[in-house]
Scaffold this motif. Structure first.
Motif, PDB file in Angstrom:
ATOM      1  N   TYR A 116     -42.951 -46.972  68.657  1.00 48.68           N
ATOM      2  CA  TYR A 116     -43.891 -46.020  69.810  1.00 48.68           C
ATOM      3  C   TYR A 116     -44.897 -46.963  70.406  1.00 48.68           C
ATOM      4  CZ  TYR A 116     -48.211 -43.289  70.271  1.00 48.68           C
ATOM      5  OH  TYR A 116     -49.401 -42.569  70.895  1.00 48.68           O
ATOM      6  N   THR A 126     -47.059 -43.475  74.425  1.00 47.76           N
ATOM      7  CA  THR A 126     -46.862 -42.230  75.299  1.00 47.76           C
ATOM      8  C   THR A 126     -46.307 -41.230  74.460  1.00 47.76           C
ATOM      9  OG1 THR A 126     -44.774 -42.786  76.038  1.00 47.76           O
ATOM     10  CG2 THR A 126     -47.046 -43.573  77.535  1.00 47.76           C
ATOM     11  N   THR A 127     -46.295 -39.917  74.871  1.00 47.52           N
ATOM     12  CA  THR A 127     -45.386 -38.782  74.220  1.00 47.52           C
ATOM     13  C   THR A 127     -43.865 -39.276  74.125  1.00 47.52           C
ATOM     14  OG1 THR A 127     -46.900 -37.223  74.983  1.00 47.52           O
ATOM     15  CG2 THR A 127     -44.779 -36.436  74.142  1.00 47.52           C
ATOM     16  N   GLU A 128     -43.487 -39.659  75.366  1.00 44.84           N
ATOM     17  CA  GLU A 128     -42.102 -39.727  75.534  1.00 44.84           C
ATOM     18  C   GLU A 128     -41.543 -41.072  74.530  1.00 44.84           C
ATOM     19  OE1 GLU A 128     -38.005 -40.106  76.282  1.00 44.84           O
ATOM     20  OE2 GLU A 128     -39.509 -38.729  76.707  1.00 44.84           O
ATOM     21  N   ALA A 130     -43.010 -41.555  71.618  1.00 40.29           N
ATOM     22  CA  ALA A 130     -42.984 -41.108  70.457  1.00 40.29           C
ATOM     23  C   ALA A 130     -41.709 -40.563  70.051  1.00 40.29           C
ATOM     24  CB  ALA A 130     -44.067 -40.342  70.256  1.00 40.29           C
ATOM     25  N   ARG A 131     -41.203 -39.649  71.119  1.00 41.76           N
ATOM     26  CA  ARG A 131     -39.717 -39.179  70.916  1.00 41.76           C
ATOM     27  C   ARG A 131     -38.886 -40.166  70.892  1.00 41.76           C
ATOM     28  NH1 ARG A 131     -41.528 -35.927  75.847  1.00 41.76           N
ATOM     29  NH2 ARG A 131     -42.395 -33.761  75.042  1.00 41.76           N
ATOM     30  N   TYR A 370     -48.371 -38.734  64.105  1.00 40.57           N
ATOM     31  CA  TYR A 370     -49.539 -37.955  64.251  1.00 40.57           C
ATOM     32  C   TYR A 370     -50.869 -38.649  64.192  1.00 40.57           C
ATOM     33  CZ  TYR A 370     -51.959 -33.593  63.493  1.00 40.57           C
ATOM     34  OH  TYR A 370     -52.854 -32.523  63.656  1.00 40.57           O
ATOM     35  N   GLN A 373     -51.152 -40.461  67.354  1.00 34.96           N
ATOM     36  CA  GLN A 373     -51.251 -39.826  68.695  1.00 34.96           C
ATOM     37  C   GLN A 373     -52.668 -39.014  68.771  1.00 34.96           C
ATOM     38  OE1 GLN A 373     -47.523 -37.901  69.458  1.00 34.96           O
ATOM     39  NE2 GLN A 373     -48.046 -38.609  71.655  1.00 34.96           N
TER      40      GLN A 373
END
Length: 506
Positions: A116, A126-128, A130-131, A370, A373
């Motif tokens: 992450y 970032t969100t990406e 995390a993915r 979770y 973030q």
């Protein structure tokens, strides 16, 4: 020890020599001490042969998938009328506990959080990111490692239980080398398998000792998270797994494997419902899809133009780690898989552990991401300051019954520790007694002491980095042998199906 072979003697000498070498202080021999030499070899292999590890792992997965859908899938690992020795539940529990139990507990939180903040591409946190963190955690613990295990396990089970050959790695190459494999070439291959097993299990035992030490320090701050504590843990657990090893496969290992699964499920289910349940299951569902969608591109990714070392630091290390573990886990899986068809064997070995690993990372890694973030929990900061082994226990502090969860986790690591080491002594006993299905307790006792000593030495001279280095070095020559094993299996399958086709119909 009348049943032992020359492989036992050679391997013991190598192990003792390595241990003595590792005890030499860096100040006395700065250029040629164990840490310096292994680091130099590690750098050379990573710089020159990263592509080889990547292609080898992908080849093994492609071969396993081919067998599931091919006509060879109906071949039974034993006589045609033979039935499996263990139930599905016991079989899954035993192969999973030996395969990667400690590693999952160690990296369940630490790996997704690490990715992450330092993703393979793009910006961190970032969100990406995390993915990508979840996708690559699935990737590193999914189909590829179990394909590596599956190839060797299949070969050993096939040649031992169907062809009635000795259950050692060298005999799987008989279709290529004929009777020459019974001489010096076979001894060299089996010695290399023992070497890879010792260093593979030492990596796991070292990780287990590090995390138990970190967990105890988190629960009881007066207990230092130091090498002395880790050494004491190795000594205590060595006594426990040596006691277990004396009871044999159908008692100690079987019972502990079932206990491992029960504890792991208990911990995972509690975290699933105590944590952000919908978020966790959404992560699991969406990541499974992106993992399968991106599997081909991830399988061959090395970033040559970006000059990004991320794949070398993570993916290449993991593939080398799994290859180094293949003689150990492969021999053990072969021993407990007698009577299953190749198709049944491959589906079980690939699918069930992959799904369980994905669930595990979704529950623990998903919960940690979770917290990072949406609640800015600071797990990454704790990992940097106190070590990655504390990540799981710090995550527990954000949930109910944190102390109880940490206690269960420590107990789970201990039982995984004991089961892995117990299984390793069994496998090393088999490999050094010409494939005996029930190696003498005296041989298992010797190997138990040796592998614990190696783990302690590796921790002493360089900690986790030395453990990683030893795994990659041991894996390189064994990957070549595994490629030859694939060719030997194909030749033997072709010969068997050709003979069946020639038989007259009654």
């Amino acid at each position: 020890m009348k049943k032992t072979t020359i492989v036992f003697s050679i391997s013991i000498v190598i192990a003792i020599a390595f241990t003595i070498w590792g005890m030499i202080p860096e100040s006395l021999w700065p250029r040629y001490n164990l840490n310096a030499v292994s680091s130099a070899v590690h750098t050379f292999l990573i710089d020159k042969f990263s592509w080889f590890y990547l292609l080898s792992a992908s080849l093994f997965l492609a071969f396993c998938l081919f067998l599931i859908f091919s006509r060879y899938g109906n071949i039974r690992l034993g006589r045609d009328e033979e039935k499996p020795e263990y139930s599905y539940m016991t079989w899954f529990a035993m192969l999973f506990s030996a395969g990667m139990g400690i590693g999952l507990v160690f990296w369940g939180v630490a790996e997704p959080v690490s990715h992450y903040y330092t993703p393979p591409t793009g910006e961190g946190a970032t969100t990406e990111a995390a993915r990508l963190a979840m996708r690559y955690s699935f990737f590193h613990w999914g189909l590829h490692p179990w394909a590596i295990y599956g190839v060797l396990a299949l070969a050993l089970a096939y040649f031992q239980f169907r062809k009635r050959d000795a259950g050692v790695v060298s005999r799987t190459l008989r279709p290529l080398f004929g009777t020459r494999i019974e001489g010096g070439l076979g001894v060299a291959i089996d010695t290399l398998a023992v070497y890879a097993t010792v260093f593979g299990i030492a990596t796991s035992l070292g990780l287990g000792a590090i995390q138990i030490s970190g967990g105890l320090h988190q629960l009881f701050p007066r207990i230092p998270n130091s090498f002395s504590t880790q050494l004491l843990i190795i000594v205590v657990v060595t006594v426990l797994f040596m006691l277990s090893a004396q009871t044999g496969l159908n008692k100690g290992i079987k019972w502990l494997s079932n206990l491992n699964i029960a504890l792991a499920l208990l911990l995972m289910v509690f975290m699933l419902f105590a944590g952000p349940t919908n978020f966790i299951m959404d992560v699991f569902t969406s990541t499974i899809g992106t993992y399968l969608q991106n599997l081909p591109s991830m399988s061959f990714r090395l970033n040559p133009f970006e000059q990004n070392d991320w794949p070398k630091v993570w993916t290449i290390f993991y593939w080398a780690w799994w290859i180094a573990w293949a003689p150990f886990v492969g021999t053990f899986i072969a021993r407990i898989s007698r009577g299953r068809t190749i198709r049944e064997f491959m589906i079980g070995v690939l699918a069930v552990p992959t799904i369980f690993s994905a669930l595990w990372f979704s529950v623990f890694g998903g919960s940690a991401l979770y917290l990072e973030q949406f609640q800015h929990a600071g797990i990454g900061k704790v990992m940097n300051e106190k070590g990655i082994e504390t990540a799981l226990f710090f995550t527990f502090e954000h949930f109910p019954l944190a102390t109880l969860l940490s206690g269960i986790a420590i107990l789970l690591i201990c039982t995984f520790f004991v089961t892995s080491a117990d299984s390793a002594t069994f496998v090393l006993g088999m490999q050094t007694t010409n494939g005996s299905l029930n190696p003498p307790n005296s041989v298992k006792f010797v190997w138990g002491i040796v592998q614990s000593a190696i783990a302690a030495i590796l921790l002493f001279v360089g900690g986790l980095e030395s453990l990683q280095t030893a795994s990659i070095i041991a894996a390189f020559p064994f990957a070549i042998i595994m490629i030859l094993i694939v060719l030997a299996l194909i030749r033997s399958f072709q010969q068997e199906t050709a003979r069946k086709a020639q038989k007259p119909i009654k």
